[in-house]
Design a protein around this motif. Structure first.
Motif, short mmCIF file in Angstrom:
data_model
loop_
_atom_site.label_atom_id
_atom_site.label_comp_id
_atom_site.label_asym_id
_atom_site.label_seq_id
_atom_site.Cartn_x
_atom_site.Cartn_y
_atom_site.Cartn_z
N GLY A 73 55.02 49.36 72.90
CA GLY A 73 54.51 48.02 73.20
C GLY A 73 54.62 47.65 74.67
O GLY A 73 53.80 46.89 75.19
N SER A 98 61.74 35.52 75.86
CA SER A 98 61.03 36.67 75.29
C SER A 98 61.88 37.89 75.53
O SER A 98 62.92 37.83 76.20
CB SER A 98 59.66 36.86 75.95
OG SER A 98 58.92 37.88 75.29
N THR A 102 58.10 41.87 78.28
CA THR A 102 57.00 40.99 78.66
C THR A 102 56.95 40.86 80.18
O THR A 102 55.89 40.99 80.81
CB THR A 102 57.17 39.59 78.02
OG1 THR A 102 57.46 39.74 76.64
CG2 THR A 102 55.93 38.74 78.21
N VAL A 144 53.24 34.70 74.39
CA VAL A 144 53.98 35.58 73.47
C VAL A 144 53.93 34.93 72.08
O VAL A 144 54.28 33.76 71.94
CB VAL A 144 55.44 35.76 73.92
CG1 VAL A 144 56.18 36.72 72.99
CG2 VAL A 144 55.50 36.25 75.36
N ALA A 172 53.63 41.66 70.00
CA ALA A 172 54.59 42.66 69.50
C ALA A 172 55.35 42.21 68.26
O ALA A 172 55.83 43.03 67.49
CB ALA A 172 55.58 43.03 70.61
N GLN A 173 55.45 40.88 68.06
CA GLN A 173 56.25 40.37 66.94
C GLN A 173 55.39 39.74 65.85
O GLN A 173 55.93 39.11 64.93
CB GLN A 173 57.27 39.33 67.46
CG GLN A 173 58.21 39.91 68.49
CD GLN A 173 59.35 38.96 68.88
OE1 GLN A 173 59.39 37.82 68.43
NE2 GLN A 173 60.26 39.43 69.72
N SER A 194 53.47 46.27 69.42
CA SER A 194 54.53 47.29 69.40
C SER A 194 54.69 47.78 67.97
O SER A 194 54.64 46.98 67.03
CB SER A 194 55.85 46.68 69.88
OG SER A 194 56.94 47.53 69.52
N TYR A 196 57.52 49.62 67.34
CA TYR A 196 58.95 49.94 67.31
C TYR A 196 59.41 49.83 65.84
O TYR A 196 58.94 48.96 65.11
CB TYR A 196 59.68 48.94 68.22
CG TYR A 196 61.18 49.08 68.24
CD1 TYR A 196 61.79 50.07 69.02
CD2 TYR A 196 61.99 48.23 67.49
CE1 TYR A 196 63.17 50.19 69.04
CE2 TYR A 196 63.37 48.36 67.50
CZ TYR A 196 63.94 49.34 68.28
OH TYR A 196 65.31 49.47 68.29
N LYS A 199 59.84 46.45 64.06
CA LYS A 199 58.77 45.43 64.08
C LYS A 199 58.11 45.33 62.70
O LYS A 199 58.30 46.20 61.85
CB LYS A 199 57.74 45.79 65.17
CG LYS A 199 58.34 45.80 66.58
CD LYS A 199 58.65 44.42 67.11
CE LYS A 199 59.63 44.44 68.26
NZ LYS A 199 59.07 44.72 69.58
C1 LIG Z 1 59.33 44.75 71.06
C2 LIG Z 1 58.67 43.89 72.07
C3 LIG Z 1 58.00 44.42 73.18
C4 LIG Z 1 58.08 45.86 73.58
O1 LIG Z 1 57.68 46.78 72.63
P1 LIG Z 1 58.29 48.28 72.67
O2 LIG Z 1 57.43 48.99 71.67
O3 LIG Z 1 59.71 48.19 72.27
O4 LIG Z 1 58.09 48.81 74.04
C5 LIG Z 1 57.34 43.54 74.01
N1 LIG Z 1 57.34 42.22 73.79
C6 LIG Z 1 57.98 41.66 72.75
C7 LIG Z 1 57.94 40.18 72.56
C8 LIG Z 1 58.68 42.48 71.86
O5 LIG Z 1 59.34 41.92 70.84
#
Ligand SMILES: *Cc1c(COP(=O)(O)O)cnc(C)c1O
Length: 387
Positions: A73, A98, A102, A144, A172-173, A194, A196, A199
């Motif tokens: 992400g 955040s 970000t 965000v 990402a969330q 993301s 991850y 998530k």
């Molecule tokens: C997890 C996250 C990211 C980064 O994503 P990664 O896959 O961990 O690099 C960016 N912004 C927010 C708000 C996140 O929660």
């Protein structure tokens, strides 16, 4: 032991983890092993039809015309900024509450993050503060969709259009969240996701994606993520290596089909929390009318947070804080902290926010236990101190 006493004893021992990826693996493990086995047998590990299929399925899921898979992400944000021409000398307006990625993405493309305050109810960026922060150097804004709730996109898009700003969503969330009925993924010029593992749509390793309705923008990111390649040996630009691998794409395809069901389970757990915490001194999350909240995190506000978190821990309830140190207070970003900026709402919520256990498989029994322990701890905080 009577069955009643056995139940009570079980309840006492029950630990509630913050997230539980094992419960999910029990549900999808067979499908995952089969899909991963097929990728291994194909020996097509990077790119290929599994990645292509996931990209088109994910775009469709996000109500966007296109999606491009990337390594994570953070890279999704960095590549989207780069592909939108954001770089040295540019300012990018975002919020201080955040994850560091970000702001790090902004810094890594050579631009300057400008932190503005949030709306106190949703924790998402305050559109009025975005407008007030615009200078001749402002090039972009990154709202965000924090904790799983979309930022208030209509006023943000109106300001951006009027002032000629690029809008890049940090999604990402909030996979699958809706704003005005439409899923996030194509409100701004690009939306960054993301995958991850923790998530709402998580891979079994790192992964990410950018969605957009702009085919040229997606094409630029497609090149940037793969060494600026136009063909095997020709490179049109200096890019990077940030590709989504086929093993992750195969797993994400399986999980994407279940995401709406999992989101509904999260919403059910959130409803249980709201019901069981009603009338207490715990302030529970609000959902803006017209939006859906994906409850990546279930964040409450309380007084005396450290003591309450310790009391919960002692009861076997795990919690988190997202985020205890706002980005303008991070040592790594000290150069971008503007002492004149009014970040009062961010500052006031940072010591009060507490993230409670939240994942699709959490049971009503577990939520009841968390809410009970929390009520007990908070009531304890309100009692006058013993002499
Ligand atoms: C997890 C996250 C990211 C980064 O994503 P990664 O896959 O961990 O690099 C960016 N912004 C927010 C708000 C996140 O929660």
């Amino acid at each position: 032991m009577s069955s009643e006493r056995r139940l009570a004893a079980m309840g006492d021992d029950m630990k509630v983890p913050f997230v539980d990826l094992k419960a999910q693996y029990a549900e999808i493990g067979d499908d995952v092993m089969k899909a991963v086995g097929e990728v291994f047998a194909s020996t097509r590990f990077i790119g290929g039809e599994v990645v292509d299929a996931f990209e088109s399925e994910f775009a469709q899921y996000c109500d966007a015309a296109h999606a491009v898979g990337v390594g994570n992400g953070t890279d999704a944000l960095e590549l989207a900024l780069q592909a939108c021409g954001v770089g040295a000398g540019d300012e990018v307006v975002t919020q201080a509450n955040s994850f560091i990625a970000t702001a790090a993405a902004i810094v890594r493309v050579g631009a300057t993050p400008v932190f503005v305050d949030i709306d106190a109810a949703s924790y998402t960026i305050d559109p009025e503060r975005v407008e007030a922060a615009i200078t001749p150097r402002t090039k972009a804004v990154i709202p965000v969709h924090l904790y799983g709730q979309p930022a208030d996109m209509d006023p943000i898009l109106e300001i951006a259009q009027r002032r000629g700003l690029v809008v890049i969503e940090d999604a990402a969330q909030a996979h699958g969240a809706r704003y005005g009925g439409r899923r996030i993924g194509s409100f701004g010029h690009a939306a960054c996701f993301s995958f991850y593992p923790g998530k709402n749509l998580g891979a079994y390793g790192d992964g990410g994606a950018v969605t957009s309705n702009d085919p040229d923008l997606i094409e630029r990111i497609r090149k940037l993520r793969d060494h600026g390649r136009t063909s095997k040996y020709e490179h049109a630009m200096v890019g990077t290596n940030s590709r989504l691998d086929a093993v992750q794409a195969a797993i994400l395809r399986i999980k994407l089909r279940r995401l709406d069901a999992w989101s509904a389970q999260r919403a059910q757990a959130a409803a249980w929390y709201a019901e069981l915490l009603a009338g207490s001194a715990v302030s529970t999350p609000s959902v803006r009318p017209g939006s859906t909240h994906m409850f990546h995190l279930y964040v409450v506000e309380i007084d005396d947070r450290e003591r309450v978190a310790q009391a919960l821990d002692a009861q076997g309830v795990a919690t988190g804080i997202h985020y205890p140190i706002p980005l303008h207070r991070q040592p790594a970003l000290a150069a971008y902290a503007d002492p004149a900026a009014d970040l009062g709402r961010t500052e006031r919520s940072a010591p009060r926010i507490l993230s409670l256990p939240m994942y699709p498989e959490i049971t009503r029994e577990m939520v009841t236990r968390v809410a009970g322990a929390l009520r007990e701890a908070v009531d304890g905080a309100q009692r006058p101190a013993a002499e």
